[in-house]
Design an enzyme around this catalytic site. Structure first.
Site, PDB file in Angstrom:
ATOM      1  N   HIS A  71       0.386   7.638  -6.458  1.00 19.05           N
ATOM      2  CA  HIS A  71       1.331   6.557  -7.281  1.00 19.05           C
ATOM      3  C   HIS A  71       0.876   5.470  -7.109  1.00 19.05           C
ATOM      4  CE1 HIS A  71       3.212   4.720  -3.951  1.00 19.05           C
ATOM      5  NE2 HIS A  71       3.138   6.182  -3.343  1.00 19.05           N
ATOM      6  N   ASP A  73       2.623   2.787  -8.365  1.00 17.68           N
ATOM      7  CA  ASP A  73       4.038   1.769  -8.339  1.00 17.68           C
ATOM      8  C   ASP A  73       4.046   1.451  -6.509  1.00 17.68           C
ATOM      9  OD1 ASP A  73       4.625   4.562  -7.598  1.00 17.68           O
ATOM     10  OD2 ASP A  73       6.769   3.779  -7.813  1.00 17.68           O
ATOM     11  N   ASP A 104      -0.620   1.702   0.535  1.00 14.88           N
ATOM     12  CA  ASP A 104       0.381   2.768  -0.082  1.00 14.88           C
ATOM     13  C   ASP A 104       0.877   2.532  -1.468  1.00 14.88           C
ATOM     14  OD1 ASP A 104       2.513   4.480  -0.356  1.00 14.88           O
ATOM     15  OD2 ASP A 104       4.034   3.653   0.604  1.00 14.88           O
ATOM     16  N   GLU A 139       7.256   6.824  -7.651  1.00 14.62           N
ATOM     17  CA  GLU A 139       7.151   7.382  -6.444  1.00 14.62           C
ATOM     18  C   GLU A 139       8.397   6.408  -5.574  1.00 14.62           C
ATOM     19  OE1 GLU A 139       6.454   8.563  -2.299  1.00 14.62           O
ATOM     20  OE2 GLU A 139       6.240   6.857  -3.240  1.00 14.62           O
ATOM     21  N   GLU A 140       8.150   5.199  -5.612  1.00 17.43           N
ATOM     22  CA  GLU A 140       8.673   4.204  -4.743  1.00 17.43           C
ATOM     23  C   GLU A 140      10.453   4.165  -5.041  1.00 17.43           C
ATOM     24  OE1 GLU A 140       7.496   3.609  -1.886  1.00 17.43           O
ATOM     25  OE2 GLU A 140       5.396   3.158  -2.068  1.00 17.43           O
ATOM     26  N   GLU A 168      -1.535   9.742   0.264  1.00 17.57           N
ATOM     27  CA  GLU A 168      -0.985   8.746   0.976  1.00 17.57           C
ATOM     28  C   GLU A 168      -1.329   8.344   2.325  1.00 17.57           C
ATOM     29  OE1 GLU A 168       2.077   7.589   0.200  1.00 17.57           O
ATOM     30  OE2 GLU A 168       2.972   8.761  -1.280  1.00 17.57           O
ATOM     31  N   HIS A 357       4.630  -1.441   3.181  1.00 14.54           N
ATOM     32  CA  HIS A 357       5.677  -1.882   2.834  1.00 14.54           C
ATOM     33  C   HIS A 357       6.202  -3.212   3.828  1.00 14.54           C
ATOM     34  CE1 HIS A 357       7.846   1.915   1.166  1.00 14.54           C
ATOM     35  NE2 HIS A 357       6.443   1.866   0.915  1.00 14.54           N
TER      36      HIS A 357
END
Length: 384
Positions: A71, A73, A104, A139-140, A168, A357
């Site tokens: 992903h 995003d 990520d 995805e997030e 991931e 994150h």
């Protein structure tokens, strides 16, 4: 070797906070088209949600077919003033590339693309089978208009996948320490206890749900759901909020609610898990407490890719590059692998996830080079 670091930088510079694409898929599509991939940009919609752009690219028409998923995003950067470097700069400092998504998982995607392009360059621009990329921008957040629909779209076109690598950030401390071969399921719900509202000075005219919900929380939390299984740790039920919707100190609330989440292993299905919790609730309530559970819909069922030739192949590639034999793990939260597992065996292997994150999310430049070599090793073995 194709420069995965440059691709990572170019992706980070696209501020693709869900649901925005901000040009990220275009970066990948241009690279893959130039290498001979047939590409498709597919937008999915759902009432009440943002439209999401997705990318599917494939080269080759025969099997075996390996797909790299991911992903583009990212989560919001938070307080950008707290970052050492701008959150979407992709700047390199002291051996690390900084930016939201570096770990990520834009770095992982960049490494898989670089590895595939290098493999094709060394094999006459055609694999001994097929290589594809399943890349989403959803995805997030709610994960409604992303991988789950892209897989169905591909299946409707007659596409089949033999194996998948999801990039991931699987490693815990250093490159090569962990491959994810499964994930626990996730089920959320709300425990609701019905009482009777009244004045605190006249408790005999009311029924206070707060002591009752407290007893039920203890009853549901204290007894283990299981003892784990060969590949999974024990399931766990965690209460996360308790609320009575009452701001007054002289009023007994009429209803109490407690939200919870269960991370469950392969001892259960979604249906059997719900039945077990409902059974325990009924026992704890007896004939006195009035309570029920509102279950939230869940698309996060437990899955496992059983160890075998594909995991052995990945372990060998990792061990050759890093000198480490990775743990085959099922720990952690949910990912899009839960959707992919319905179509083909899937493993998760990417960068080290320590800063994902976080403020100052960053990936080691050396780790990006290492991951690219590992992905190349997987391709070499897959098509040997």
């Amino acid at each position: 070797m194709t420069d995965a670091l440059t691709i990572t930088r170019d992706l980070i510079r696209c501020p693709s906070v869900t649901p925005a694409d901000a040009g990220a898929l275009g970066v990948l599509e241009a690279l893959l088209k130039q290498a001979g991939f047939t590409t498709h940009r597919v937008t999915f919609s759902e009432p009440g949600t943002a439209d999401i752009d997705n990318l599917y690219a494939r080269i080759g028409t025969e099997g075996p077919h390996i797909t790299f998923a991911g992903h583009t995003d990212v989560v919001p950067p938070g307080d950008e003033a707290s970052w050492s470097l701008p959150a979407f700069s992709g700047e390199v400092k002291d051996g690390y590339i900084y930016g939201r998504g570096a770990v990520d998982m834009k770095g992982g995607i960049a490494c898989s693309v670089a590895a595939a392009l290098d493999y094709l360059r060394d094999h006459g621009s055609q694999p001994k089978g097929s290589i594809s990329f399943l890349i989403t921008g959803d995805e997030e957040d709610v994960s409604i208009n992303g991988t789950i629909k892209l897989l169905q779209w591909a299946a409707d076109r007659g596409e089949t996948f033999d194996h998948c690598v999801l990039g991931e950030p699987s490693n815990q401390e250093v490159m090569g320490d962990c491959i994810k071969i499964g994930r626990r399921g996730s089920q959320s719900g709300t425990l609701i206890v019905e009482g009777k509202q009244g004045h605190v000075a006249y408790p005999h005219r009311a029924s206070n749900p707060v002591p009752d919900i407290s007893r039920l929380i203890v009853a549901l939390s204290d007894e283990p759901l299981d003892n784990g299984s060969a590949q999974f740790q024990p399931s766990n039920l965690e209460f996360t909020t308790v609320d009575v919707g009452n701001t007054a100190t002289n009023v007994i609330a009429g209803i109490a609610r407690a939200k919870f989440n269960i991370r469950y292993n392969d001892c259960h299905t979604q249906e059997s898990l719900r039945a077990l919790v409902e059974q325990r609730l009924a026992k704890a309530c007896g004939n006195r407490i009035r309570a029920h559970i509102d279950w939230l819909p869940s698309n996060s069922d437990v899955f496992l890719t059983k160890p075998g030739p594909f995991t052995d192949l990945a372990v060998a590639a990792i061990e050759e590059v890093t000198g480490r034999k990775p743990e085959l793990s099922t720990t952690g939260g949910t990912s899009d692998a839960r959707f992919i597992s319905s179509y083909c065996p899937v493993i998760e292997f990417g960068l080290v996830g320590q800063t994902m994150h976080q403020i100052d999310e960053r990936a080691s430049v050396a780790d990006i080079a290492t991951l690219t070599k590992i992905y190349r090793g997987i391709l070499d073995r897959y098509f040997a």
